[in-house]
Design a protein around this motif. Structure first.
Motif, PDB file in Angstrom:
ATOM      1  N   ALA A 118      41.768  28.367  37.906  1.00  9.37           N
ATOM      2  CA  ALA A 118      41.040  29.174  39.006  1.00  9.37           C
ATOM      3  C   ALA A 118      41.951  30.451  39.334  1.00  9.37           C
ATOM      4  N   ALA A 119      41.201  31.458  39.789  1.00 10.83           N
ATOM      5  CA  ALA A 119      41.712  32.887  39.941  1.00 10.83           C
ATOM      6  C   ALA A 119      41.222  33.233  41.222  1.00 10.83           C
ATOM      7  N   SER A 120      41.846  34.483  41.947  1.00  9.72           N
ATOM      8  CA  SER A 120      41.282  35.072  42.939  1.00  9.72           C
ATOM      9  C   SER A 120      41.408  36.856  42.879  1.00  9.72           C
ATOM     10  N   SER A 121      40.533  37.326  43.560  1.00 13.41           N
ATOM     11  CA  SER A 121      40.883  38.725  43.256  1.00 13.41           C
ATOM     12  C   SER A 121      40.033  39.094  44.813  1.00 13.41           C
ATOM     13  N   ILE A 122      40.845  39.221  45.750  1.00 17.66           N
ATOM     14  CA  ILE A 122      40.679  39.569  47.283  1.00 17.66           C
ATOM     15  C   ILE A 122      40.954  40.982  47.555  1.00 17.66           C
ATOM     16  N   PHE A 123      39.805  41.785  47.963  1.00 20.78           N
ATOM     17  CA  PHE A 123      40.056  43.014  48.366  1.00 20.78           C
ATOM     18  C   PHE A 123      40.573  43.903  47.434  1.00 20.78           C
ATOM     19  N   VAL A 124      40.428  43.790  46.083  1.00 22.89           N
ATOM     20  CA  VAL A 124      40.630  44.679  45.013  1.00 22.89           C
ATOM     21  C   VAL A 124      39.626  45.188  44.164  1.00 22.89           C
ATOM     22  N   ALA A 125      38.636  44.701  43.788  1.00 21.32           N
ATOM     23  CA  ALA A 125      37.352  45.347  43.220  1.00 21.32           C
ATOM     24  C   ALA A 125      36.763  46.337  43.651  1.00 21.32           C
ATOM     25  N   HIS A 126      36.596  46.271  44.918  1.00 22.80           N
ATOM     26  CA  HIS A 126      35.788  47.324  45.775  1.00 22.80           C
ATOM     27  C   HIS A 126      36.606  48.899  45.664  1.00 22.80           C
ATOM     28  N   PHE A 127      37.813  48.777  45.101  1.00 21.62           N
ATOM     29  CA  PHE A 127      38.497  50.307  44.948  1.00 21.62           C
ATOM     30  C   PHE A 127      38.104  50.756  43.623  1.00 21.62           C
ATOM     31  N   ILE A 128      37.545  49.942  42.612  1.00 18.14           N
ATOM     32  CA  ILE A 128      37.163  50.473  41.310  1.00 18.14           C
ATOM     33  C   ILE A 128      35.847  51.212  41.320  1.00 18.14           C
ATOM     34  N   LYS A 129      35.923  52.278  40.970  1.00 22.29           N
ATOM     35  CA  LYS A 129      34.519  53.227  40.965  1.00 22.29           C
ATOM     36  C   LYS A 129      33.593  52.976  40.195  1.00 22.29           C
ATOM     37  N   SER A 130      33.857  52.857  38.669  1.00 16.68           N
ATOM     38  CA  SER A 130      32.961  52.995  37.975  1.00 16.68           C
ATOM     39  C   SER A 130      32.347  51.542  37.530  1.00 16.68           C
ATOM     40  N   LEU A 153      35.959  35.913  44.584  1.00 19.40           N
ATOM     41  CA  LEU A 153      35.975  37.121  44.784  1.00 19.40           C
ATOM     42  C   LEU A 153      35.741  37.685  46.285  1.00 19.40           C
ATOM     43  N   ALA A 154      36.500  38.517  46.690  1.00 15.12           N
ATOM     44  CA  ALA A 154      36.175  38.942  48.132  1.00 15.12           C
ATOM     45  C   ALA A 154      36.275  40.528  48.189  1.00 15.12           C
ATOM     46  N   ASP A 155      35.351  41.282  48.555  1.00 16.21           N
ATOM     47  CA  ASP A 155      35.343  42.762  48.751  1.00 16.21           C
ATOM     48  C   ASP A 155      34.146  42.997  49.909  1.00 16.21           C
ATOM     49  N   LEU A 156      34.473  44.542  50.362  1.00 16.24           N
ATOM     50  CA  LEU A 156      33.617  44.909  50.950  1.00 16.24           C
ATOM     51  C   LEU A 156      32.461  45.453  50.156  1.00 16.24           C
ATOM     52  N   TRP A 229      32.743  35.408  47.508  1.00 14.90           N
ATOM     53  CA  TRP A 229      31.892  34.638  46.543  1.00 14.90           C
ATOM     54  C   TRP A 229      32.755  33.663  45.628  1.00 14.90           C
ATOM     55  N   ILE A 230      32.096  32.592  45.220  1.00 16.89           N
ATOM     56  CA  ILE A 230      32.727  31.485  44.412  1.00 16.89           C
ATOM     57  C   ILE A 230      31.844  31.678  43.238  1.00 16.89           C
ATOM     58  N   ALA A 231      32.209  31.645  41.925  1.00 15.13           N
ATOM     59  CA  ALA A 231      31.576  31.703  40.899  1.00 15.13           C
ATOM     60  C   ALA A 231      32.374  30.846  39.723  1.00 15.13           C
ATOM     61  N   THR A 232      31.671  30.456  38.836  1.00 18.40           N
ATOM     62  CA  THR A 232      32.373  29.587  37.680  1.00 18.40           C
ATOM     63  C   THR A 232      32.448  30.359  36.439  1.00 18.40           C
ATOM     64  N   ASN A 233      33.304  30.223  35.845  1.00 20.21           N
ATOM     65  CA  ASN A 233      33.437  30.818  34.217  1.00 20.21           C
ATOM     66  C   ASN A 233      32.315  30.002  33.485  1.00 20.21           C
ATOM     67  N   ARG A 234      31.284  30.724  32.896  1.00 19.25           N
ATOM     68  CA  ARG A 234      30.331  30.090  32.355  1.00 19.25           C
ATOM     69  C   ARG A 234      30.701  29.471  31.003  1.00 19.25           C
ATOM     70  N   ARG A 235      31.722  29.879  30.336  1.00 18.00           N
ATOM     71  CA  ARG A 235      32.160  29.506  29.102  1.00 18.00           C
ATOM     72  C   ARG A 235      32.428  27.700  29.129  1.00 18.00           C
ATOM     73  N   ARG A 236      31.903  27.036  28.242  1.00 22.68           N
ATOM     74  CA  ARG A 236      32.093  25.752  28.268  1.00 22.68           C
ATOM     75  C   ARG A 236      33.434  25.240  27.535  1.00 22.68           C
ATOM     76  N   GLY A 237      33.874  24.235  27.649  1.00 20.98           N
ATOM     77  CA  GLY A 237      34.977  23.760  26.941  1.00 20.98           C
ATOM     78  C   GLY A 237      34.794  23.134  25.346  1.00 20.98           C
TER      79      GLY A 237
END
Ligand SMILES: C[S@@+](CC[C@H](N)C(=O)[O-])C[C@H]1O[C@@H](n2cnc3c(N)ncnc32)[C@H](O)[C@@H]1O
Length: 237
Positions: A118-130, A153-156, A229-237
């Motif tokens: 599992a992984a998190s990205s909290i208040f990081v990606a909203h700063f990435i512009k393009s 993932l959590a973002d503005l 948001w919660i999301a699942t990695n689509r790749r299957r084992g």
């Protein structure tokens, strides 16, 4: 004023790090609740799970989850040496040093020794512009997760052209100002948000997540313009 791209690491020098804990809770009054609301989504993750905290900052995700899940191991990645120094201290105070490793640099440059549960990205990606850079960042998360791995993932976010956006902004500004914040600080922080945050409508965010390799995207959290948001990695084992 220059048009140079926003560099998050410049915003976290030593003195700002000292103020970060206080400021983030003024910006996001449910900051601690957000971190507590992650655990219920991770109940099916194995007991010996590995967790990747991207843009770990002072370590809030690792510290909250580390006390909840006593056998998980953590990697925190952050571009800011100052944030990582604080993080290291906080991990030690929480008794997590032996279960956590830190990597200084961009997630995109982190060579994970094995995929994470599992992984998190909290208040990081909203700063990435393009859009391309956001996509490459989200792909970098997906590529470091196991098949079916969970991503938090959590973002503005929000559609700036929608009337709801202005209503939420206004309520958010009032909430922030209620913390006895002076006019100068208010103006500075408002300019920072307007200049540095790339607000995306939720549908665009979900489309980006899907393009990056995630599915089952579910919004589990919202406070003013902050979403989670919660999301699942689509790749299957
Ligand atoms: C607002 S802080 C959030 C910290 C923490 N996640 C929290 O919830 O308090 C964002 C952090 O992301 C880091 N960061 C920004 N872009 C990054 C990237 N591409 N890879 C790793 N860290 C990044 C910044 O240095 C900063 O410490």
């Amino acid at each position: 004023m220059t048009d140079a791209p926003f560099d998050p690491s410049e915003h976290f020098d030593e003195s700002l790090v000292a103020r970060y804990d206080r400021r983030i809770r003024r910006f996001c009054p449910s900051y601690d609740a957000l971190h507590r609301m992650i655990a219920p989504w991770l109940r099916n993750v194995p007991e010996d799970a590995t967790f990747l905290s991207v843009g770990c900052g002072a370590g809030a995700e690792m510290i909250t989850l580390g006390s909840e899940f006593s056998s998980w191991r953590f990697v925190g990645v952050d571009v800011s040496a100052d944030m990582l120094a604080v993080c290291e201290r906080k991990l030690a105070e929480a008794g997590l040093t032996s279960r956590a490793q830190l990597f200084e640099g961009r997630l995109q440059d982190y060579a994970a020794p094995a995929p994470f549960d599992a992984a998190s990205s909290i208040f990081v990606a909203h700063f990435i512009k393009s859009r391309d850079e956001k996509l490459s960042y989200l792909r970098a998360v997906a590529n470091r997760l196991k098949p079916n791995g969970i991503f938090v993932l959590a973002d503005l976010f929000g559609d700036k052209s929608a009337p709801e956006f202005e209503r939420l902004s206004e309520a958010w500004r009032r909430s922030y100002a209620s913390n006895d914040v002076g006019m100068a600080e208010l103006a500075r922080d408002r300019a920072h948000i307007e200049r540095d945050v790339d607000f995306l409508p939720e549908a665009e965010l979900v489309a980006l997540l899907s393009e990056a390799g995630f599915e089952s995207v579910t919004r589990f959290y919202q406070t003013f313009l902050f979403g989670g948001w919660i999301a699942t990695n689509r790749r299957r084992g």
